[in-house]
Design a protein around this motif. Sequence first.
Motif, short mmCIF file in Angstrom:
data_model
loop_
_atom_site.label_atom_id
_atom_site.label_comp_id
_atom_site.label_asym_id
_atom_site.label_seq_id
_atom_site.Cartn_x
_atom_site.Cartn_y
_atom_site.Cartn_z
N PHE A 163 91.70 -9.69 -34.22
CA PHE A 163 90.85 -9.18 -33.15
C PHE A 163 90.31 -7.82 -33.57
N VAL A 164 89.00 -7.63 -33.46
CA VAL A 164 88.37 -6.38 -33.86
C VAL A 164 87.50 -5.88 -32.71
N ASN A 165 87.75 -4.65 -32.31
CA ASN A 165 86.95 -3.99 -31.29
C ASN A 165 86.18 -2.85 -31.95
N ALA A 166 84.86 -2.77 -31.72
CA ALA A 166 84.04 -1.81 -32.45
C ALA A 166 83.06 -1.08 -31.54
N HIS A 167 82.67 0.08 -32.00
CA HIS A 167 81.60 0.87 -31.36
C HIS A 167 80.68 1.32 -32.49
N LEU A 168 79.48 0.75 -32.53
CA LEU A 168 78.55 1.02 -33.62
C LEU A 168 77.51 2.06 -33.20
N THR A 169 76.73 2.50 -34.18
CA THR A 169 75.74 3.56 -33.97
C THR A 169 74.74 3.19 -32.88
N ALA A 170 74.40 4.17 -32.07
CA ALA A 170 73.51 3.95 -30.92
C ALA A 170 72.04 4.13 -31.29
N HIS A 171 71.18 3.83 -30.31
CA HIS A 171 69.73 4.02 -30.32
C HIS A 171 69.00 2.92 -31.10
N GLU A 172 67.89 2.50 -30.52
CA GLU A 172 67.12 1.39 -31.07
C GLU A 172 66.68 1.64 -32.51
N ARG A 173 66.27 2.86 -32.81
CA ARG A 173 65.69 3.15 -34.13
C ARG A 173 66.72 3.15 -35.25
N PHE A 174 68.01 3.14 -34.92
CA PHE A 174 69.04 3.18 -35.95
C PHE A 174 69.62 1.80 -36.25
N LEU A 175 68.76 0.79 -36.26
CA LEU A 175 69.19 -0.57 -36.55
C LEU A 175 69.85 -0.67 -37.92
N ARG A 176 69.23 -0.08 -38.94
CA ARG A 176 69.79 -0.18 -40.29
C ARG A 176 71.18 0.44 -40.35
N LYS A 177 71.39 1.53 -39.61
CA LYS A 177 72.70 2.17 -39.61
C LYS A 177 73.74 1.27 -38.96
N ARG A 178 73.37 0.54 -37.92
CA ARG A 178 74.31 -0.40 -37.30
C ARG A 178 74.72 -1.49 -38.29
N ILE A 179 73.76 -1.98 -39.03
CA ILE A 179 74.06 -3.00 -40.03
C ILE A 179 74.99 -2.43 -41.10
#
Length: 431
Positions: A163-179
């Motif tokens: 089980f993995v719980n995550a909080h990824l980078t916010a804001h629409e423009r930071f899509l590449r950072k979320r990936i």
Amino acid sequence: MFIESKDRLLVQIASYNTNLQGIWGLPQDLVDWLSPTLQVANFLSREPRAPDIVAVGFQELLPLHLGLAGLSGSVLESRNALILSQIESSAPGKEKFTLLGKVVNGGVALLVYGRDEGVARRVCDVQTSWTGCGPLFMGNKGAVGVRFRVAGLDGGVGEVYTFVNAHLTAHERFLRKRIQDYSYIAKTLLFTPLPGSPSSSPSTMYSTSHLFFFGDLNFRLALPRSHPLAGSNNRGDLAAALNNEENREGLKEFDQLTIERRMKSVFVGLREGEFWKFKCTYKYKLGEVDKYHSLRVPSWTDRILYTTYTDDPDTPEETNIHNLLYTSIPSYTTSDHKPIISLLSLPPPLSTSPTPSTPPTLRLPSGYAPTPDPRANFKRYTGRVIDRIIGYIWWIICIIGLGSATLGLVNIFIGLGVYTWWRTRPNALPY
């Protein structure tokens, strides 16, 4: 109608970004959040049945400076006591549950429970892991994981659950950072080798029989400028359109996570239920059940994904896991997010594993094989040291400011000014 059988384990997953509110981030009554799955389980089963495993993930568990300083213990314990009492009181047969594992890093926390008269008796090899993917590997963003093995009823090696719980980078423009965040988590959220593994190297989250990945993943609804609902002037119309499921099904085509999964750039091998069946979970006005904030495009930021070892990597939209329920809970108004919950019915275990001493593991698409980062521990602990330094300094400033970092800084500057004046003042003239 699908009737789940008792040889199919029921896994209940709940996730909530509580907006940095610590002990005030949850109401004392969690029935709205935790009981819907129990009601569905009762409806779908010939006999009332509680989940076998319950996983609860939090993001922004408490104020950031306290999370970075590692002062989350009391909040996590209060969460554990409240959740345990609620799932036991809501269970159809008043079943008892045991906390199998808990882990927290920064404001990202995960608690996993097992039903005593079942899974909990066969759980072994419990592990926890964490990783930060914020600036300088800090824990303001990142993931935590709990892994354990459930031995077979025949005494065999059984299956492994991660089980993995995550909080990824916010804001629409930071899509590449979320990936990039996801790729980083896949390489640095590490566990010990599986039983029977010929390698002594750490294993990734994909080295498991069942994988569940959830949390505030922060992927946004990115409408093109040509779309009639795009733009800040049309936020009201967009909010109104989201009230209709048919509209939501059309809008899902602009969901960043859906687009990227189809391109196999993120969450490779994982599946998801019909998230458009419920309204976007972010961003709501505080105190409002159903009113979005005009400063953000409403989005399905909070998600639950999963896969199992019997899933075929060549059919990524199909899964042997039955998603019995996938929804949000609008009644919670203390956060700008709405909590989500899912009830999953896993496939029956195979009669024998491929190798008697080795649990079955996920089959991944050709060409995708995440490997452990050899510098993972260096990065993780570098981030944790920076977390603690910044967190404690921030905490002290807040104490000086009676709970306000801004007032604390003002008080410090005033104090330094007074001290400087005192040290440099001319000596008093004699009478």
